[in-house]
Design an enzyme around this catalytic site. Structure first.
Site, PDB file in Angstrom:
ATOM      1  N   SER A  41       0.833  -1.186   0.000  1.00 51.22           N
ATOM      2  CA  SER A  41       0.000   0.000   0.000  1.00 51.22           C
ATOM      3  C   SER A  41       0.884   1.259   0.000  1.00 51.22           C
ATOM      4  CB  SER A  41      -0.961  -0.035   1.195  1.00 51.22           C
ATOM      5  OG  SER A  41      -1.970   0.931   1.080  1.00 51.22           O
ATOM      6  N   ASP A  55      -8.880  -4.871  -5.779  1.00 43.80           N
ATOM      7  CA  ASP A  55      -8.466  -3.951  -4.714  1.00 43.80           C
ATOM      8  C   ASP A  55      -9.622  -3.018  -4.359  1.00 43.80           C
ATOM      9  OD1 ASP A  55      -7.231  -1.877  -3.155  1.00 43.80           O
ATOM     10  OD2 ASP A  55      -5.310  -2.449  -4.004  1.00 43.80           O
ATOM     11  N   HIS A  94      -7.453  -5.539  -1.320  1.00 41.30           N
ATOM     12  CA  HIS A  94      -6.231  -4.821  -0.952  1.00 41.30           C
ATOM     13  C   HIS A  94      -5.287  -5.695  -0.131  1.00 41.30           C
ATOM     14  CE1 HIS A  94      -3.825  -1.253  -0.622  1.00 41.30           C
ATOM     15  NE2 HIS A  94      -3.855  -1.271   0.701  1.00 41.30           N
TER      16      HIS A  94
END
Length: 831
Positions: free
Chosen positions: A684, A757, A791
């Site tokens: 991330s 995601d 994610h």
């Protein structure tokens, strides 16, 4: 039919979704791969059970632990189940329940202090248990079971009788949990639950037509409506209809025999909560008009309260669509928000209103105001509880006629905790005032317990002191504590702290009057177990969970402390393979980090974590690579500081590079890290960091970036903790975007991204476009798109494939690096 050049270009872009390139060879979709056995064994470890203590119940009643056996990583077939992604939600339309996440596969009970574990019988076959909760009188447990079986698909309600340790299904009730929260809560009499259920007689689900009825149109007529970038939004009228269908619930009072009493009419019910006295229900309902630019929390919202005996409903507030809230810290919706029951009163509501209209840029003496309103909820009788100069953060009700209020301000990281007495005209007492980023002086948070109504309240001693628990950050690492703070003057003293040489966490007060605590204890060599502490140094062990890794040797952890060139103190967790000695020579090394912003150098240099924690290897952890011969520097601190009027990101790149250099230098100084064989990775915002380091330094032989965002012009209204828009700080956005510096990236880079995601800003297109840019510059790069993954990667096949990709990449370009080989590393990875 002849394809136009534009169509051909679009087709090429689409095909790139499954392309990875190294040494000029393009590849398509591949089978899932498996890393070395040492990593597989670590990934396949089943977590230790979760533990929940029963409420106190009747005086002298037995206290029980509910033990939940947690599932391992789910198979990819679980993620391949039907899933709808609407209005920022993800759910399974077959079950009207969660489509992702782990669940419990078994339940058992254990009496305190040292009773035997009793398996709960009568569970459904192959259970997938979620939302287990104790009844207020501690005689029952409710849970939901997820079933996708043909003819019995849905979320069913089950009740465990604690006396017999037997579970039984509540007949005729199907629950609705598309909003992801518990669909039922106990009513305080412990004989009924307030539930969100599937409406009786619901028709067949709407079906999307194949032929569009017209264009999709959005417009803005001169209003200022900034917004962040979100995934899974509504896209058209059909999405709205499908969302309404699955999100619509009937709130009902459910008795244990399955009889139900409807509360109000069906609606898109986001939350339903019973009053402590069991007479009312507070209901939050979303309604049209919806928006295609924001997720459901910003949809219009109607809040009402219903009398459960007679069915009379009073509307408290109808909040319009919140599409004009400034996209910055401390910004809030205008008007009433955060309705909830006072847990210390029979039937009293509370809510918050922004005195600044929700705009933190306004210079006002009062930022937020808390109001209360008792039954029968006549608006004229609303009372002002307290006015706050900072933004409301949270409230803790207590049974001592005093309320604890937490308020904060992002601009200078200020935090205030107030004690607000119910006595009219009483002046609030400041129990704490300081910086919330100053972890060494963090007062902690109120220690909570359930009262007789099953509502959570702050624990207060008979002497009139509020009980707090905290992480106890210190230069030696975290030393968790329990302390009492006077409600009249804020004076504080500790009553418990973690023992030396161990990491202990206080979970709940078993006997508040005697301050008897249930704690979780672990050491670097002892996996977590639960103990009763009754004072002094003596503890009674309650659980005896075995080491989840068996007799396998664990990596050795060392907390490093070192200094950046500008004097900022840094830290990292260093792991080396079992049995490693410095005499063995320096190791190839993987550094993992995640940058964080600070306003002061002193706070930025503070240590977090404990050297005495047991090593748990979560699926995304870099630590398993010690099993293949690497040293790992995990959680290397990367503080980005902006003191005074300066903004941290104004010097992001410089501070980033300096922090990375300091970490490598320290590892080399210790003789553990081979400077010529270092890789960097992040997930991330850590992936964003990774690619920036490759663009602006030559420290690394390889990089691994998972699920990141690399072009900040695609998040123009702010990102992470950056409040300025692209148009206010274009130079900052451009300098921080590694996409803009793709031509400078010469180090081999492995990009990994979840195809689904769902994180704000990290759309898969971020990795797709960076891959295309690097490929066009002749870089060594591989792009792996994991099907169905969000994610965070969940399926066992995906996690193992991720580790295989990472291990293969690092072996080729780091472990087996030799000077002059392929410019930056060794030859291409082996298949």
């Amino acid at each position: 039919m002849k394809m136009s050049s534009a169509s051909f270009a679009r087709a090429l872009v689409f095909s790139a979704l499954l392309v990875a390139t190294f040494s000029g060879a393009a590849r398509g979709q591949e089978k899932y791969q498996v890393p070395p056995k040492g990593i597989v064994d670590l990934v396949d470890v089943t977590p230790t059970p979760s533990v929940t203590l029963s409420p106190a119940g009747k005086p002298g009643a037995t206290r029980w632990l509910l033990l939940q056996q947690i599932s391992g990583l789910p198979p990819i077939s679980d993620l391949a189940q039907p899933e709808l992604r609407l209005a920022g939600l993800r759910f399974n339309p077959k079950t009207n329940g969660p489509s992702r996440g782990r669940y419990s596969t078994g339940l058992s009970l254990q009496s305190l202090p040292d009773g035997k574990e009793i398996p709960i019988t009568g569970l459904p076959p192959s259970p997938k248990i979620r939302f287990a909760t104790w009844s207020p009188d501690a005689t029952k447990i409710a849970f939901a079971n997820i079933s996708d079986a043909t003819g019995d698909a849905g979320l069913s309600l089950w009740i465990v009788d604690v006396a017999t340790a037997k579970a039984q299904r509540v007949p005729g009730v199907l629950l609705n949990a598309v909003f992801g929260t518990a669909p039922c809560e106990w009513i305080s009499d412990s004989t009924r639950l307030l539930c969100q259920t599937i409406p009786t007689g619901r028709r067949a689900a709407p079906v999307r037509g194949e032929v569009p009825e017209g264009p999709i149109v959005q417009e803005n007529l001169g209003r200022v409506t900034p917004g962040a970038t979100f995934e899974d939004l509504l896209k058209d009228a059909t999405d709205e209809t499908i969302f309404d269908y699955y999100a619509t619930s009937q709130v009902a009072v459910v008795s244990l025999d399955g009889s139900t009493k409807n509360v109000g009419k069906p609606g898109v019910i986001a939350k339903a909560s019973a009053s402590p006295d069991a007479n009312y229900a507070l209901i939050t309902e979303k309604h049209r008009p919806y928006t295609y630019l924001l997720p459901y929390p910003m949809f219009p919202e109607r809040t009402s309260v219903t009398n459960l005996a007679i069915g009379e409903t009073k509307e408290l507030n109808d909040r319009p669509l919140q599409d004009s809230v400034p996209n910055m810290h401390d910004a809030e919706v205008a008007g009433p928000r955060d309705y909830e029951w006072r847990s210390d009163a029979p039937a009293t509501l509370s809510w918050v209103e922004a005195a600044d209209g929700g705009d933190p840029r306004k210079d006002v003496p009062v930022r937020d105001t808390i109001y209360t309103l008792a039954a029968p909820f006549t608006s004229a009788s609303a009372a002002k509880l307290v006015e706050l100069p900072l933004r409301f953060e949270g409230v803790t009700w207590t049974d001592a006629h005093t309320t604890l209020v937490d308020e904060r301000r992002w601009k200078d990281r200020k935090r205030i905790i107030l004690a607000v007495a119910d006595t009219p005209g009483a002046k609030p007492v400041t129990m704490f005032e300081g910086s919330f980023e100053d972890r060494y002086n963090d007062p902690g948070t109120p220690f909570m317990q359930d009262n007789a109504a099953g509502k959570s309240v702050g624990l207060v001693t008979k002497d009139g002191a509020a009980v707090f628990r905290g992480n106890g950050a210190s230069p030696k690492g975290d030393v968790p504590f329990v302390a009492v703070r006077s409600l009249t003057n804020g004076t504080t003293h500790k009553v418990w702290e973690s023992a030396a040489g161990a990491y202990e966490l206080p979970l709940v007060a078993v006997d508040p009057a005697k301050m008897q605590l249930l704690i979780r204890r672990e050491t670097p060599t002892e996996s977590p177990n639960y103990f009763l502490w009754s004072g002094g140094t003596q503890k009674t062990q309650v659980t005896k969970f075995p080491n989840p890794y068996g007799n396998s040797p664990l990596p050795v952890k060392q907390v490093l402390k070192y200094t950046r060139a500008d004097g900022v103190e840094l830290s990292a967790n260093l792991y080396v393979p079992p049995g490693y000695k410095k005499e063995d020579g320096p190791l190839p090394t993987l550094i993992e980090a995640y940058p964080a912003e600070f306003k002061t150098r002193a706070s930025a240099g503070q240590i977090t974590g404990s050297p005495y924690e047991f090593v748990f290897l979560y699926p995304g952890s870099p630590v398993p690579f010690v099993a293949t011969g690497y040293a790992v520097m995990e959680n290397a601190s990367i503080p980005i500081i902006g003191e005074g009027s300066a903004e941290p990101n104004d010097t992001y790149v410089e501070q980033l590079v300096a922090s990375a250099k300091a970490a490598i230098d320290e590892g080399v100084r210790l003789g553990v890290v081979d400077r010529n064989r270092v890789a960097v990775m992040g997930h991330s915002y850590g992936a964003f960091m990774t690619v920036n380091l490759l663009a602006h330094s030559d420290f690394f032989k390889a990089g691994i970036a998972r699920s990141g965002a690399y072009n900040r012009t695609l998040t123009p209204f702010g990102f992470q903790n950056e409040d300025r828009t692209y148009w206010q700080a274009p130079a900052v956005y451009n300098a921080m975007s590694p996409f803009m510096h793709a031509d400078q990236i010469k180090t081999p880079l492995l990009l990994i991204h979840g195809e689904a995601d769902n994180n704000s800003g990290t759309f898969p297109i971020q990795s797709e476009r960076l891959f295309a840019a690097l490929k066009g510059q002749g870089a060594t790069v591989r792009f792996v798109l994991l099907p169905l993954e969000a994610h965070g990667y969940a399926a066992r096949e995906s996690v193992l494939d991720m580790f295989w990709e990472m291990n293969r990449w690092m072996d080729a370009y780091v472990k087996n690096w030799k000077p002059g080989a392929n410019g930056a590393g060794a030859s291409k990875p082996a298949k």
